[in-house]
Every structure is written in C-alpha cells, then in structure tokens.
Design an enzyme around this catalytic site. Structure first.
Site, PDB file in Angstrom:
ATOM      1  N   ASP A   9       3.439 -10.243   7.653  1.00 44.50           N
ATOM      2  CA  ASP A   9       2.853  -8.936   7.414  1.00 44.50           C
ATOM      3  C   ASP A   9       2.347  -8.949   5.969  1.00 44.50           C
ATOM      4  OD1 ASP A   9       2.384  -6.079   7.520  1.00 44.50           O
ATOM      5  OD2 ASP A   9       4.229  -5.869   6.353  1.00 44.50           O
ATOM      6  N   ASP A  11       1.177  -5.628   3.836  1.00 45.94           N
ATOM      7  CA  ASP A  11       1.548  -4.474   3.014  1.00 45.94           C
ATOM      8  C   ASP A  11       3.056  -4.269   3.015  1.00 45.94           C
ATOM      9  OD1 ASP A  11      -1.122  -3.619   2.285  1.00 45.94           O
ATOM     10  OD2 ASP A  11      -1.361  -3.268   4.431  1.00 45.94           O
TER      11      ASP A  11
END
Ligand code: XBP
Ligand code: MG
Length: 248
Positions: A9, A11
């Site tokens: 991922d 953010d």
C-alpha cells in the site's frame, strides 16, 4: 510458503502522506475553487473512512455539509477539484517531499537485491505514486516496481479486494506467493479479501483499527538504530527478509 513478491500500500504505509500531504492538498484545491471547505486533522481522520479522493469529497458533502447547495454539474466539479488536488499534492512532493517511513527503503533495497518482485496496490491516483517514488525513494524509484496498481483502474476501491487481485493477475502470481503491507482497516480488509497474508505498520490515524488476522502489527518496519515495537505481542526488532520468512 515460497515468498516471491512484496505488495505495498502507499498512503500511510510507504509514507505518512495523509495528514501532511493529501489533506493540505485537498484544502488548497478547495481554496482555489473559492469553497469554504477546510479539512482539519481531526475531521480528516473521520473522512479517511472512505478511500479515494473523489469518493471522500462526496462523502464529506453528503455527511458534513447539509448546507451546501450542489451545482447542476457537481460531478464535473468533483473531477476538477480532484485534478487540482493532484496538482497541489504532486507539487508538494516535488518541492521537498514527504519522507518514506522508517525501514521502507532498507527493506525495498534488500528485497530487490534478493530478486523478489515488488508491487504497489493503492487507491490513490497513479501520478501521486510515481511522484512519491521518484522524489522520496530514488529517481528511478517507479521502475523498482513490476506493477503499480492504482486509482480508478478498478472501480471498487479498498476495502474491496479488487486492486490486489488486479496487481496479482498482472504479475501472474497467486496470494500464496505474495505478502502485503498495509496501514489501515480498509487496507487489510482489501488485502485479506484477496487472500493475502498482511504485515501492518500503524500510524496515528489507524493505531486503533481492527487488524485481526494480520501476520504482525508494528509501529513501523524499524531501523537497526530504531527498532519497531510490535503492538500485538511483546517484541522489538527490524523487519528484513529473514524475519518475514520466519513469520510466514
Ligand atoms: C489511500 C486513499 C487515497 C488518498 C488520496 O488509501 O484513500 O484516497 O487518501 O488519494 P489506501 P487520491 O492507503 O488504503 O490506498 O485523492 O488520489 O484518491
Ligand atoms: Mg493506506
């Protein structure tokens, strides 16, 4: 398990981009369009319930701005606001950037040298990922990743598993040979929904999220001089490939 790929991922996981990156970029776009919308740190925490910038703006209007009268072309306005926000955000990264979280670069380098495949699975806009990797990892950072699955490429954003499934399909790998890294409840619901074992590094917005089933829940990936703290049991250390293989 034969570990072949690490899927990240972006953010909150690669960098703490939400509070001091996306949030001020949204606010700059709102000002640019003469809107009196202002997302402070606490409100933004509530808005993070919804992933995707366009989706988040709609959620805000629906749930927090009953006073706002939508123009007839509200859909187009949301798209324009989001383009402005992306412009502000990528400029902020280029101007000084947001550093990668502890241990991220160290682990990426080790994995690359060991011949593991690297991938990204995120709801954020592709330009944002490229800008972060270029300015905060390395000039050729985007090329370190065999797949960058991002943004509207799948219509159903996290917590739906689609973005991870898309990334794995691109790589021609199944979940049994990949490991995901996430920072939030929406993120781990997505990765686990795709059948992936998941390592979690929390941040201030996600510390209290439900991470049931995670391989490990950590303060961060750790550096030799600043080890991680494990939140789901008493342990400190540094996340490297040998530790990951030990956990799997
Ligand atoms: C990230 C997001 C994104 C960013 C903003 O979630 O939800 O919407 O906040 O980016 P995750 P965009 O870390 O779970 O992928 O404005 O480009 O959508
Ligand atoms: Mg995240």
């Amino acid at each position: 398990m034969m570990l072949q790929a690490l899927l990240f991922d972006v953010d909150g996981t690669l960098a703490d981009t939400e509070r001091d990156g996306h949030r001020p970029a949204f606010n700059a776009a709102f000002r640019e369009y003469g809107l009196d919308w202002d997302w402070d740190v606490a409100l933004y925490g509530k808005l993070l319930a919804v992933t995707g910038g366009k989706e988040r703006m709609r959620y805000y209007v629906d749930n927090f701005r009953s006073d706002y009268v939508r123009p007839a072309d509200f859909d187009a306005l949301v798209v324009e606001l989001h383009q402005a926000k992306t412009r502000h955000y990528t400029r902020m990264l280029a101007e000084g950037g947001i550093p990668l979280r502890p241990g991220v670069k160290r682990l990426l380098i080790e994995a690359r040298e060991a011949g593991l495949i690297l991938g990204v699975a995120t709801t954020t806009t592709p330009e944002n990922v490229t800008a972060l990797l270029r300015h905060s990892l390395a000039e050729d950072g985007p090329e370190w990743f065999a797949v960058i699955a991002a943004g509207d490429i799948v219509p159903a954003k996290k917590p739906a598993p689609d973005i991870y499934l898309w990334a794995m399909a691109r790589l021609g790998l199944g979940p049994e040979s990949c490991l995901a890294f996430e920072d939030s409840k929406n993120g781990i619901r997505s990765s686990q929904g795709a059948g992936l074992k998941t390592v979690v590094t929390v941040n201030d917005y996600t510390r209290d999220d439900d991470f049931s089933g995670a391989v490990a829940v950590l303060s961060d990936l750790g550096e030799p001089d600043a080890p991680y703290l494990r939140l789901d049991r008493e342990e400190t250390g540094v996340v490297d490939l040998s530790r990951l293989r030990g956990w799997l």
